[in-house]
Design a protein around this motif. Structure first.
Motif, PDB file in Angstrom:
ATOM      1  N   ARG A   1      -7.151  -3.409  -1.822  1.00  0.00           N
ATOM      2  CA  ARG A   1      -6.354  -2.543  -0.943  1.00  0.00           C
ATOM      3  C   ARG A   1      -5.351  -1.678  -1.678  1.00  0.00           C
ATOM      4  O   ARG A   1      -4.878  -0.673  -1.132  1.00  0.00           O
ATOM      5  CB  ARG A   1      -5.611  -3.402   0.097  1.00  0.00           C
TER       6      ARG A   1
ATOM      7  N   PRO B   1      -4.345   1.025  -4.227  1.00  0.00           N
ATOM      8  CA  PRO B   1      -5.013   2.098  -4.973  1.00  0.00           C
ATOM      9  C   PRO B   1      -4.522   2.200  -6.416  1.00  0.00           C
ATOM     10  O   PRO B   1      -3.329   2.157  -6.686  1.00  0.00           O
ATOM     11  CB  PRO B   1      -4.641   3.363  -4.180  1.00  0.00           C
ATOM     12  N   ASN B   2      -5.484   2.290  -7.334  1.00  0.00           N
ATOM     13  CA  ASN B   2      -5.191   2.507  -8.758  1.00  0.00           C
ATOM     14  C   ASN B   2      -4.357   1.385  -9.384  1.00  0.00           C
ATOM     15  O   ASN B   2      -3.508   1.642 -10.238  1.00  0.00           O
ATOM     16  CB  ASN B   2      -4.499   3.850  -8.967  1.00  0.00           C
TER      17      ASN B   2
ATOM     18  N   VAL C   1       0.839  -1.197   0.000  1.00  0.00           N
ATOM     19  CA  VAL C   1       0.000   0.000   0.000  1.00  0.00           C
ATOM     20  C   VAL C   1       0.877   1.251   0.000  1.00  0.00           C
ATOM     21  O   VAL C   1       0.635   2.201  -0.758  1.00  0.00           O
ATOM     22  CB  VAL C   1      -0.953   0.000   1.214  1.00  0.00           C
ATOM     23  N   ALA C   2       1.922   1.239   0.838  1.00  0.00           N
ATOM     24  CA  ALA C   2       2.819   2.397   0.898  1.00  0.00           C
ATOM     25  C   ALA C   2       3.522   2.612  -0.443  1.00  0.00           C
ATOM     26  O   ALA C   2       3.639   3.752  -0.924  1.00  0.00           O
ATOM     27  CB  ALA C   2       3.851   2.197   2.014  1.00  0.00           C
TER      28      ALA C   2
ATOM     29  N   ASN D   1       1.562   6.349  -7.057  1.00  0.00           N
ATOM     30  CA  ASN D   1       0.472   7.235  -7.472  1.00  0.00           C
ATOM     31  C   ASN D   1       0.879   8.704  -7.371  1.00  0.00           C
ATOM     32  O   ASN D   1       0.592   9.507  -8.266  1.00  0.00           O
ATOM     33  CB  ASN D   1      -0.764   6.978  -6.599  1.00  0.00           C
ATOM     34  N   ALA D   2       1.554   9.048  -6.293  1.00  0.00           N
ATOM     35  CA  ALA D   2       1.969  10.432  -6.094  1.00  0.00           C
ATOM     36  C   ALA D   2       2.983  10.872  -7.141  1.00  0.00           C
ATOM     37  O   ALA D   2       3.048  12.060  -7.500  1.00  0.00           O
ATOM     38  CB  ALA D   2       2.559  10.603  -4.692  1.00  0.00           C
TER      39      ALA D   2
ATOM     40  N   ALA E   1       2.449   1.636  -3.378  1.00  0.00           N
ATOM     41  CA  ALA E   1       1.442   2.053  -4.363  1.00  0.00           C
ATOM     42  C   ALA E   1       1.104   3.524  -4.204  1.00  0.00           C
ATOM     43  O   ALA E   1       0.950   4.254  -5.197  1.00  0.00           O
ATOM     44  CB  ALA E   1       0.191   1.195  -4.219  1.00  0.00           C
ATOM     45  N   GLU E   2       0.977   3.979  -2.977  1.00  0.00           N
ATOM     46  CA  GLU E   2       0.680   5.394  -2.741  1.00  0.00           C
ATOM     47  C   GLU E   2       1.819   6.278  -3.247  1.00  0.00           C
ATOM     48  O   GLU E   2       1.581   7.345  -3.826  1.00  0.00           O
ATOM     49  CB  GLU E   2       0.422   5.619  -1.257  1.00  0.00           C
TER      50      GLU E   2
END
Length: 239
Positions: free
Chosen positions: A204, A206-207, A174-175, A181-182, A177-178
């Motif tokens: 879980r 994102p994107n 998750v970290a 995304n950023a 992926a975030e």
């Protein structure tokens, strides 16, 4: 909904074990598309123990969905193969010679300059590029500096830890992926995702754009049938 790209390496392994053309790799790929797969993935290796270089040419001429070629771009024959076929996507994987299966992502900090050159070359040919990385934020950040379009998160660690503690297993992904995304990176994932752990991962992360699944899917198909298995995997990805 993330796309399902079916890795057909194991089909090629079965074919090669007896020689001849049974099962017919091209027919299986077309059937996977017909059964709902949204992409076909191959990972040719220098010893051609599963996917043969000729297979790539044969598949490129008939596939209607996205064609993804994975491999180590340090091998000139692989680079030439990709440039000759111009798939929708090339996924750069740091395999060692003779490696059984992919088992780590790129050190995108150490190899940043090299990857920048490789990414630029493939993108100049009109090929989308994805870099195989571990779920480490620093590696994701350095990957973004290469100019790559996407990263593919190496998910073996998640799969191994899932049964014991799925919340802990997903946390670094998750970290990562975030962070992706950023930074404007597209996000793929693959390795040991299966019918037990895929849905939790997909919900879980994102994107998430694409998962590439081969070994588990083909193994499930031995019991469940290929068409049914592909539909079951697609349902795990549905919202």
């Amino acid at each position: 909904m993330a796309k399902l790209s079916v890795n057909i390496n194991k089909i090629a392994t079965l074919r090669n074990s007896r020689g001849g053309n049974n099962p017919d790799l091209v027919k299986v790929a077309l059937d996977c598309e017909r059964f709902g797969a949204e992409g076909i993935t191959v990972h040719p290796r220098p010893d051609e123990r599963h996917i043969r270089y000729q297979d790539v040419f044969d598949l490129k001429s008939v596939i209607h969905t996205e064609f993804n070629i994975e491999g180590n771009c340090s091998e000139q024959k692989f680079v030439d193969l990709v440039l000759a076929n111009k798939p929708a996507q090339v996924t750069l994987v740091p395999d060692a010679l003779g490696q059984i299966t992919s088992n780590h992502g790129w050190d995108t900090i150490k190899h940043k300059s090299y990857l920048q050159d490789m990414v630029a070359m493939f993108k100049a040919a009109g090929i989308r590029v994805s870099i195989f990385v571990d779920p480490v934020i620093e590696m994701v950040e350095a990957a973004a500096l290469t100019g790559t379009d996407r990263i593919e998160l190496y998910t073996e660690a998640y799969a191994q830890e899932y049964a014991a503690n799925k919340e802990q297993a997903i946390k670094p992904y998750v970290a990562a992926a975030e962070a992706a995304n950023a930074l404007g990176l597209g996000l793929n994932a693959g390795h040991d995702l299966d019918l037990q752990n895929l849905k939790y991962f997909a919900t879980r992360i994102p994107n998430l754009l694409e998962v590439s699944i081969g070994h588990a899917l083909v193994s499930d198909a031995l019991y469940l049938g290929l068409e049914n298995t592909i539909q079951m995997y697609l349902r795990q990805l549905s919202n």
